[in-house]
Design a protein around this motif. Structure first.
Motif: not given
Length: 515
Positions: A496-503
């Motif tokens: 979920r942290l990685s998904s935030l970073a991608r956004s």
């Protein structure tokens, strides 16, 4: 909506201590008011957060008490029977709910009718309800206060149209200023001699006189009353507007003019069916339309907003001390929802502190939405997991929340949707996304994904869940976790942290804080 930021406190930050912690605020819950109007009789029972209560019960009966009043000077006999029956029912319901005494007010029809006092005495004798008959000036003041319930700090001209009268009041700096009343209610306008030409001449003369009394009013025009809401519903239909929430619906003067022409050239019965407007209400729309046309031509407002809040909400506002009136209704409603429905009430404030670095340069208007989202992030946990994201969006965009423009409803809904799913495509609500610009949609996604990650660290309402640092120019997101939170940062949390970073289109680093 313009809401003045409150002074920060060390413990609660810029949004202040929740007012429902105060027993004096809680005492306002479950308040019942009845409005005996010229066209309808309505009871509303408010409950929930004192500053932004929900409609626990809301019932309206179309009685047309003021029909024929101009000719006979008396209340409509059939309407009088219907109104008494409605009040008898409302009193019985209130007793069954264990309510304190209902507050009942009557407006133009009862105050103007020769048998108005007789009707009040009959109601008292039959139901025990005491009707307070208010004059036009007081009606204007209460309607303006109703608008202030939903729009603290609003400024502009309030126009409340009922069946037998129309009131104007100015508001500025949270205060009600000049106010006037007139006989421009649709039920009375039907009886003006000379057909439409005579009616329009009468409307022009009266509104010119109102303009001389009120002076220049070039700010926002707030429309209060069922006939205005019906016209707004037609405006939505004509424009193909995707959201059906009337409160805070905005129209330009040109849009209103186009809609009034649309009403003139349409089959009213077909239009009524398409818009879901009652026959009794639709019959009054052409008269109200002529008033609105002249009102806009004379006062030239910068824009027009529809308020579902009026005299009944004004009665509730009347009971609030200033310390409650000055609070943000959106934040208080969201706090109440968190306290009532979240799994860990109080974690919303911790989550807000955690995600707010991502919005460091944002204005107060954006931060109040971030705060609201954090408070609401966990209140829909009971919904089925397959539908939880859509339930969140639906609640935010359709809920009875004050202090939200339609674009802000969509922002809040999208943020909560992304709290439970990464992608917003494939939902039943995609047609609503257009009410928010691309930048707003992106910010809502970032907020939702930040909350989605932060919720993985939810153990207690005030524990140390770490710190986010965001460097937008370097596109770098840094997470610092306390040692005790390390077991929580597992595979799903990392994803979920990685998904935030991608956004954010960012590189991300994680550091464990030394004990």
């Amino acid at each position: 909506m313009d809401v003045t930021p409150e002074p920060a406190t060390a413990e609660w930050g810029p949004f202040g201590r929740p007012i429902f912690d105060d027993p004096g605020a809680r005492a306002l819950s479950r308040v019942g008011v009845v409005d005996v109007g010229s066209n309808s009789v309505r009871m509303v029972i408010f409950d929930g957060a004192a500053r932004s209560p929900a409609y626990f019960y809301n019932e309206k009966i179309m009685c047309a008490l003021g029909a024929g009043l101009s000719e006979t000077g008396r209340l409509n006999p059939e309407g009088r029977v219907r109104a008494l029956s409605a009040l008898r029912r409302f009193q019985h319901l209130a007793k069954g709910m264990g309510m304190p005494p209902l507050s009942v007010v009557a407006t133009a029809a009862v105050r103007d009718a020769s048998d108005g006092q007789e009707f009040c005495e009959e109601v008292l004798r039959e139901t025990g309800l005491k009707i307070h008959v208010i004059d036009g000036q007081e009606e204007a003041r209460l309607s303006a206060q109703g608008v202030l319930l939903g729009w603290p700090g609003a400024y502009g001209l309030i126009c409340d149209i009922g069946g037998s009268s129309m009131e104007l009041a100015e508001i500025h700096d949270g205060q009600v200023g000049k106010r006037v009343t007139s006989s421009l209610g649709p039920l009375k306008l039907r009886d003006i001699p000379g057909g439409r030409r005579g009616r329009k001449a009468h409307i022009t003369e009266v509104i010119q006189d109102l303009h001389e009394q009120m002076g220049q009013q070039r700010d926002r025009l707030f429309l209060v009353g069922g006939s205005w809401r019906a016209i707004a519903r037609v405006d939505m239909e004509r424009r193909g507007y995707p959201m059906r929430v009337l409160h805070e619906y905005r129209m330009s003067a040109q849009s209103v003019r186009d809609t009034l022409r649309f009403i003139e050239t349409s089959d009213l019965e077909e239009l009524r069916a398409a818009c879901g407007i009652s026959s009794a209400r639709m019959s009054l729309v052409p008269f109200a339309a002529d008033v609105l046309s002249r009102l806009i031509k004379t006062f030239k407002p910068k824009d027009i907003a529809v308020s579902s809040y009026g005299i009944r909400e004004g009665l509730l506002y009347e009971q609030m001390p200033d310390r409650l009136r000055n609070r943000d209704p959106l934040i208080e409603a969201c706090r109440f929802a968190e306290m009532k429905d979240a799994r860990i009430p109080g974690f919303g404030r911790t989550l807000y502190d955690f995600v707010s670095p991502l919005f460091r340069a944002s204005p107060h208007t954006k931060m109040r939405l971030v705060k609201a989202a954090c408070l609401l992030h966990d209140v829909s946990w009971r919904a089925h997991p397959d539908y939880r994201a859509e339930v969140c969006f639906d609640n935010a965009t359709r809920a009875n929340l004050g202090g939200l423009k339609h674009s802000e409803r969509v922002f809040l809904g999208l943020a909560l949707l992304h709290r439970y799913r990464n992608k917003r495509q494939g939902t039943a609500f995609e047609h609503l996304y257009e009410l928010l610009d691309e930048r707003g949609r992106k910010e809502a996604e970032i907020l939702g994904k930040a909350m989605r990650f932060g919720a993985m660290l939810m153990v207690s309402k005030s524990g140390d869940i770490g710190k986010l640092t965001w460097q937008p120019r370097k596109k770098h997101l840094h997470l610092e976790l306390p040692k005790e939170a390390e077991p929580l940062f597992g595979e799903v949390a990392e994803s979920r942290l990685s998904s935030l970073a991608r956004s954010l289109e960012a590189e991300v680093t994680v550091k464990l804080r030394k004990p």
